[in-house]
Design a protein around this motif. Structure first.
Motif, PDB file in Angstrom:
ATOM      1  N   VAL A   1       0.856  -1.188   0.000  1.00 52.52           N
ATOM      2  CA  VAL A   1       0.000   0.000   0.000  1.00 52.52           C
ATOM      3  C   VAL A   1       0.890   1.235   0.000  1.00 52.52           C
ATOM      4  CG1 VAL A   1      -1.793   1.257   1.250  1.00 52.52           C
ATOM      5  CG2 VAL A   1      -1.773  -1.255   1.265  1.00 52.52           C
ATOM      6  N   ALA A   2       0.510   2.219  -0.791  1.00 56.62           N
ATOM      7  CA  ALA A   2       1.305   3.446  -0.869  1.00 56.62           C
ATOM      8  C   ALA A   2       1.341   4.142   0.484  1.00 56.62           C
ATOM      9  CB  ALA A   2       0.724   4.375  -1.927  1.00 56.62           C
ATOM     10  N   ALA A   3       2.542   4.519   0.904  1.00 59.88           N
ATOM     11  CA  ALA A   3       2.707   5.239   2.164  1.00 59.88           C
ATOM     12  C   ALA A   3       2.553   6.736   1.923  1.00 59.88           C
ATOM     13  CB  ALA A   3       4.088   4.943   2.752  1.00 59.88           C
ATOM     14  N   PRO A   4       2.111   7.487   2.917  1.00 58.94           N
ATOM     15  CA  PRO A   4       2.023   8.946   2.755  1.00 58.94           C
ATOM     16  C   PRO A   4       3.393   9.532   2.409  1.00 58.94           C
ATOM     17  CG  PRO A   4       0.873   8.225   4.742  1.00 58.94           C
ATOM     18  CD  PRO A   4       1.623   7.034   4.230  1.00 58.94           C
ATOM     19  N   GLY A   5       3.408  10.422   1.434  1.00 60.28           N
ATOM     20  CA  GLY A   5       4.663  11.047   1.034  1.00 60.28           C
ATOM     21  C   GLY A   5       5.613  10.111   0.319  1.00 60.28           C
ATOM     22  N   GLU A   6       5.091   9.087  -0.314  1.00 57.97           N
ATOM     23  CA  GLU A   6       5.917   8.092  -1.004  1.00 57.97           C
ATOM     24  C   GLU A   6       6.741   8.751  -2.113  1.00 57.97           C
ATOM     25  OE1 GLU A   6       4.785   3.716  -2.491  1.00 57.97           O
ATOM     26  OE2 GLU A   6       3.850   5.293  -3.697  1.00 57.97           O
ATOM     27  N   SER A   7       8.040   8.449  -2.147  1.00 59.99           N
ATOM     28  CA  SER A   7       8.905   8.998  -3.191  1.00 59.99           C
ATOM     29  C   SER A   7       8.753   8.183  -4.472  1.00 59.99           C
ATOM     30  CB  SER A   7      10.365   8.967  -2.735  1.00 59.99           C
ATOM     31  OG  SER A   7      10.822   7.623  -2.621  1.00 59.99           O
ATOM     32  N   ASP A   8       9.289   8.716  -5.571  1.00 64.64           N
ATOM     33  CA  ASP A   8       9.224   7.990  -6.844  1.00 64.64           C
ATOM     34  C   ASP A   8       9.946   6.650  -6.741  1.00 64.64           C
ATOM     35  OD1 ASP A   8       7.811  10.054  -7.978  1.00 64.64           O
ATOM     36  OD2 ASP A   8       9.553  10.974  -8.952  1.00 64.64           O
ATOM     37  N   ARG A   9      11.069   6.634  -6.048  1.00 65.83           N
ATOM     38  CA  ARG A   9      11.829   5.396  -5.877  1.00 65.83           C
ATOM     39  C   ARG A   9      11.026   4.384  -5.068  1.00 65.83           C
ATOM     40  NH1 ARG A   9      17.913   4.424  -4.733  1.00 65.83           N
ATOM     41  NH2 ARG A   9      17.951   2.564  -3.424  1.00 65.83           N
ATOM     42  N   GLU A  10      10.420   4.829  -3.976  1.00 66.74           N
ATOM     43  CA  GLU A  10       9.610   3.932  -3.151  1.00 66.74           C
ATOM     44  C   GLU A  10       8.411   3.407  -3.928  1.00 66.74           C
ATOM     45  OE1 GLU A  10      10.595   5.942   1.222  1.00 66.74           O
ATOM     46  OE2 GLU A  10       8.848   6.589   0.044  1.00 66.74           O
ATOM     47  N   ARG A  11       7.792   4.276  -4.733  1.00 69.19           N
ATOM     48  CA  ARG A  11       6.653   3.834  -5.544  1.00 69.19           C
ATOM     49  C   ARG A  11       7.082   2.769  -6.547  1.00 69.19           C
ATOM     50  NH1 ARG A  11       5.632   4.813 -10.438  1.00 69.19           N
ATOM     51  NH2 ARG A  11       7.091   6.567 -10.497  1.00 69.19           N
ATOM     52  N   LEU A  12       8.214   2.985  -7.219  1.00 73.42           N
ATOM     53  CA  LEU A  12       8.710   2.007  -8.183  1.00 73.42           C
ATOM     54  C   LEU A  12       8.966   0.668  -7.515  1.00 73.42           C
ATOM     55  CD1 LEU A  12       9.895   1.130 -10.927  1.00 73.42           C
ATOM     56  CD2 LEU A  12      12.074   2.142 -10.192  1.00 73.42           C
ATOM     57  N   PHE A  13       9.651   0.684  -6.389  1.00 71.87           N
ATOM     58  CA  PHE A  13       9.976  -0.572  -5.706  1.00 71.87           C
ATOM     59  C   PHE A  13       8.710  -1.266  -5.201  1.00 71.87           C
ATOM     60  CE2 PHE A  13      14.597   0.707  -4.446  1.00 71.87           C
ATOM     61  CZ  PHE A  13      14.932   0.720  -5.793  1.00 71.87           C
ATOM     62  N   ARG A  14       7.732  -0.487  -4.733  1.00 73.10           N
ATOM     63  CA  ARG A  14       6.476  -1.094  -4.275  1.00 73.10           C
ATOM     64  C   ARG A  14       5.745  -1.747  -5.447  1.00 73.10           C
ATOM     65  NH1 ARG A  14       1.555   0.851  -4.617  1.00 73.10           N
ATOM     66  NH2 ARG A  14       2.285   2.990  -4.977  1.00 73.10           N
ATOM     67  N   GLU A  15       5.715  -1.080  -6.586  1.00 72.36           N
ATOM     68  CA  GLU A  15       5.044  -1.647  -7.755  1.00 72.36           C
ATOM     69  C   GLU A  15       5.749  -2.912  -8.242  1.00 72.36           C
ATOM     70  OE1 GLU A  15       3.211   2.579  -9.473  1.00 72.36           O
ATOM     71  OE2 GLU A  15       4.892   1.600 -10.505  1.00 72.36           O
ATOM     72  N   LEU A  16       7.073  -2.936  -8.142  1.00 76.38           N
ATOM     73  CA  LEU A  16       7.803  -4.147  -8.536  1.00 76.38           C
ATOM     74  C   LEU A  16       7.497  -5.300  -7.582  1.00 76.38           C
ATOM     75  CD1 LEU A  16      11.252  -2.596  -9.531  1.00 76.38           C
ATOM     76  CD2 LEU A  16       9.508  -3.524 -11.064  1.00 76.38           C
TER      77      LEU A  16
END
Length: 206
Positions: free
Chosen positions: A119-134
Motif C-alpha cells: 500500500v502506498a505510504a504517505p509522502g511516497e517517493s518515486d523510488r519507493e513507488r517504483l519498488f512497491r510496484e515491482l
C-alpha cells in the motif's frame, strides 16, 4: 611529406634508441646490477597478477533473469512438443527459481516501508513507488506461475496450464524489462552486507 612536428619526434626517438643500444653498461651500473645480482631488490619483488573486477550487481541480476528466461523457454518448448512430463518438470523448476529470485530482491533490493507492504505510504517517493510496484508485480507473477504448477502437478489440467502460459510470458517479460531499465540503475547505495548476500546467492545459482 611528413608533418614537421611528428617527423622531428620520430627522429629523436630513433636516435635515442640507437644511442642506448650502442652503449655498453659498465660493471656495477644500475642496469647491469639489477639484472645480474641474485637476491637483489628486484628479485625480491613478487609477481603482480591482476585480479578481475567483480561484475556490476545489475549485470548479475540481469544474468539471473536470462537464466529464468531459459527455464521458462524449456516449458514453452515442451508445451509445443505436447510433452506433459517435461512441461511439469520445467514449470516446477521455473516456479522454484522465480520464488528464490524475487525473495532475494524483496529482502535486499526493494524493501518495503515498515508497515506498508503493498500500500502506498504517505509522502511516497518515486523510488519507493517504483519498488512497491515491482513487489506487487512479483506477487502477481508468482500467483500465475504457482497456479500453472498446481494445475499440472495436482490436477493434471494440461489445457488449463497451457492457457496461462501467454499471460505469464507477458508479465515476466514486462517486469524484467522494467527492473533492468528503471530499478537496477538505482541500486548504487546498497548496504554492503546486503549486496554481498545478493552476490553470494546469485553466485550459487546454476
Amino acid at each position: 611529406m611528413e608533418r614537421p612536428g611528428l617527423a622531428a619526434l620520430d627522429r629523436a626517438q630513433r636516435g635515442g634508441s640507437l644511442r642506448f643500444r650502442g652503449r655498453r653498461p659498465r660493471r656495477g651500473s644500475p642496469v647491469l646490477g639489477a639484472r645480474s645480482r641474485r637476491g637483489g631488490p628486484l628479485s625480491r619483488i613478487p609477481a603482480v597478477t591482476a585480479e578481475p573486477f567483480p561484475p556490476p550487481l545489475a549485470e548479475l541480476l540481469a544474468l539471473d533473469h536470462r537464466r529464468l528466461d531459459d527455464l521458462f523457454g524449456r516449458f514453452l518448448t515442451a508445451m509445443g512438443a505436447k510433452d506433459t512430463a517435461a512441461e511439469t518438470a520445467a514449470i516446477r523448476r521455473f516456479d522454484h527459481a522465480l520464488r528464490l529470485h524475487t525473495a532475494l530482491e524483496e529482502e535486499h533490493l526493494f524493501p518495503a516501508v515498515p508497515g506498508q507492504k503493498l500500500v502506498a505510504a504517505p509522502g511516497e517517493s518515486d523510488r519507493e513507488r517504483l519498488f512497491r510496484e515491482l513487489r506487487l508485480e512479483h506477487v502477481q507473477i508468482r500467483e500465475v506461475s504457482g497456479m500453472m504448477a498446481r494445475l499440472l502437478v495436482e490436477k493434471n489440467d494440461v489445457p488449463g496450464a497451457r492457457a496461462l502460459a501467454g499471460n505469464l510470458a507477458r508479465r515476466w517479460d514486462a517486469h524484467t524489462t522494467r527492473e533492468e531499465k528503471e530499478a537496477y540503475p538505482l541500486l548504487t547505495d546498497l548496504d554492503p552486507a546486503g549486496e554481498a548476500a545478493v552476490r553470494d546467492a546469485l553466485g550459487g545459482q546454476a
